[in-house]
Design a protein around this motif. Sequence first.
Motif, PDB file in Angstrom:
ATOM      1  N   PRO A 194      49.581  -7.946  -1.371  1.00 19.65           N
ATOM      2  CA  PRO A 194      48.415  -8.481  -1.289  1.00 19.65           C
ATOM      3  C   PRO A 194      48.356  -9.915  -1.986  1.00 19.65           C
ATOM      4  CG  PRO A 194      48.742  -6.824  -3.107  1.00 19.65           C
ATOM      5  CD  PRO A 194      50.068  -6.986  -2.024  1.00 19.65           C
ATOM      6  N   PHE A 195      48.905 -10.830  -1.302  1.00 18.49           N
ATOM      7  CA  PHE A 195      48.461 -12.231  -1.760  1.00 18.49           C
ATOM      8  C   PHE A 195      47.099 -12.549  -1.783  1.00 18.49           C
ATOM      9  CE2 PHE A 195      52.974 -12.634   0.250  1.00 18.49           C
ATOM     10  CZ  PHE A 195      53.650 -12.690  -0.982  1.00 18.49           C
ATOM     11  N   GLY A 210      47.809 -21.426  -5.223  1.00 15.58           N
ATOM     12  CA  GLY A 210      48.477 -20.113  -5.898  1.00 15.58           C
ATOM     13  C   GLY A 210      49.397 -19.395  -5.167  1.00 15.58           C
ATOM     14  N   LEU A 211      49.425 -19.633  -3.914  1.00 18.69           N
ATOM     15  CA  LEU A 211      50.234 -18.902  -2.756  1.00 18.69           C
ATOM     16  C   LEU A 211      51.598 -19.070  -2.950  1.00 18.69           C
ATOM     17  CD1 LEU A 211      49.298 -16.787  -0.737  1.00 18.69           C
ATOM     18  CD2 LEU A 211      49.134 -18.584   1.151  1.00 18.69           C
ATOM     19  N   SER A 216      57.140 -17.083  -4.566  1.00 23.04           N
ATOM     20  CA  SER A 216      58.018 -17.166  -5.160  1.00 23.04           C
ATOM     21  C   SER A 216      58.496 -16.234  -6.423  1.00 23.04           C
ATOM     22  CB  SER A 216      57.790 -18.780  -5.975  1.00 23.04           C
ATOM     23  OG  SER A 216      58.873 -18.900  -7.131  1.00 23.04           O
ATOM     24  N   ARG A 217      57.348 -15.824  -7.005  1.00 22.19           N
ATOM     25  CA  ARG A 217      57.244 -14.616  -7.919  1.00 22.19           C
ATOM     26  C   ARG A 217      57.775 -13.355  -7.245  1.00 22.19           C
ATOM     27  NH1 ARG A 217      52.143 -14.712 -10.679  1.00 22.19           N
ATOM     28  NH2 ARG A 217      52.609 -16.289 -11.906  1.00 22.19           N
ATOM     29  N   ILE A 241      46.551 -17.040   4.445  1.00 27.47           N
ATOM     30  CA  ILE A 241      45.983 -18.317   4.629  1.00 27.47           C
ATOM     31  C   ILE A 241      44.878 -18.040   5.745  1.00 27.47           C
ATOM     32  CG2 ILE A 241      46.760 -20.334   5.796  1.00 27.47           C
ATOM     33  CD1 ILE A 241      49.566 -19.947   4.503  1.00 27.47           C
ATOM     34  N   VAL A 242      45.210 -17.286   6.746  1.00 25.38           N
ATOM     35  CA  VAL A 242      44.140 -17.062   7.888  1.00 25.38           C
ATOM     36  C   VAL A 242      42.859 -16.472   7.226  1.00 25.38           C
ATOM     37  CG1 VAL A 242      43.928 -15.645   9.817  1.00 25.38           C
ATOM     38  CG2 VAL A 242      46.015 -16.803   9.747  1.00 25.38           C
TER      39      VAL A 242
END
Length: 330
Positions: A194-195, A210-211, A216-217, A241-242
Amino acid sequence: MLLLGIETSCDETAAAVIRDWSVLSNVLHTQSAHAEFGGVVPEIASREHLRLLPGIVREALAAAGVAVEDLDGIVFTRGPGLAGPLLVGAAFARALALESGKPLWGANHLEGHLAAVRLSHPDLRPPFLCLTVSGGHTELTEVGSDGSFLALGATRDDAAGEAFDKCGKILGLGYPAGPALSREAASGDSKAFPFPVGLRLEGLDFSFSGLKTAVSRQVKASGEMGAELRADLCASLQEAIVDALVLKSTRALRERGLPGIAVCGGVSANARLRARMAAAAEGIGAWCRFPEPGLCTDNAAMIAGAALWRMERGATGPLSTGVEPGLGLG
Ligand code: KG4
Ligand code: ZN
């Protein structure tokens, strides 16, 4: 109107011939000299444009079956873009115009991306909402019936294409990463991670920075990355993004009472964005138009189209013959 377009704002050396809203030829060379640097090196791009332009222009004229003498005008990109590459295109176009006695036009690259939608759908007429999503820009603009541009929202940090490219780099997908990332995403689960969608509740601006931190995390936390995990990561971050692009676009359509949306710029080639935006627009009774796939990313037909659209709106003389690296839409 028979126009030659020349595009050199970044790392694509391109020339095209259009007759009114028909593309007669569209020649493009994507410079490969930047690959080892993981991004575009302006100085190398300038030198490559200088080396490649004469051949590319000759090829575009030949493929269209026209000679310089037949043209009604020569159009180059005056901005936005990298200063050195823009100057090479401008100098080349100016020399060709001087030698042939043809009118010279400087076009706005962002108006070019929008003109790519008109080249694909000649019946496109304002008013409508324009979403520009490229490597350097993410902008919502209202195009008025008189052809005027009203900025409604923009990214506050990274552009959507930049988010694809930066996250793709973290995932080892090379540069530019957008096309490879969307291919990987096709076999992944978009709900796996859940980005975040930046500025979800706020207005019409975007935030994508923030993405890359979240990706990366997640990559660090996941350890060894197999094909399945990578596909899930790609699908999930593409979805975020979409989500942001569709959410803000439908919000703008509703708030401004606009009948439809034209989506343009390199990211408009993204299959998931095309499907979801079309469905969302239909859901609120709005139309949705994209450039045909070959006209989404940088090309020279769209540059000629930008000048043609201006001419249709009554522009009479050369728009400008100087370059403007920081030019905005309109
Ligand atoms: O419009 P463009 O060719 O150049 C600029 O004016 O910036 O856009 C290039 C951007 C790159 O960030 C690239 O990764 C992205 O468009 N892109 C895509 C896709 N094709 C190109 N992003 C997502 N999915 C794609 N299929
Ligand atoms: Zn572009």
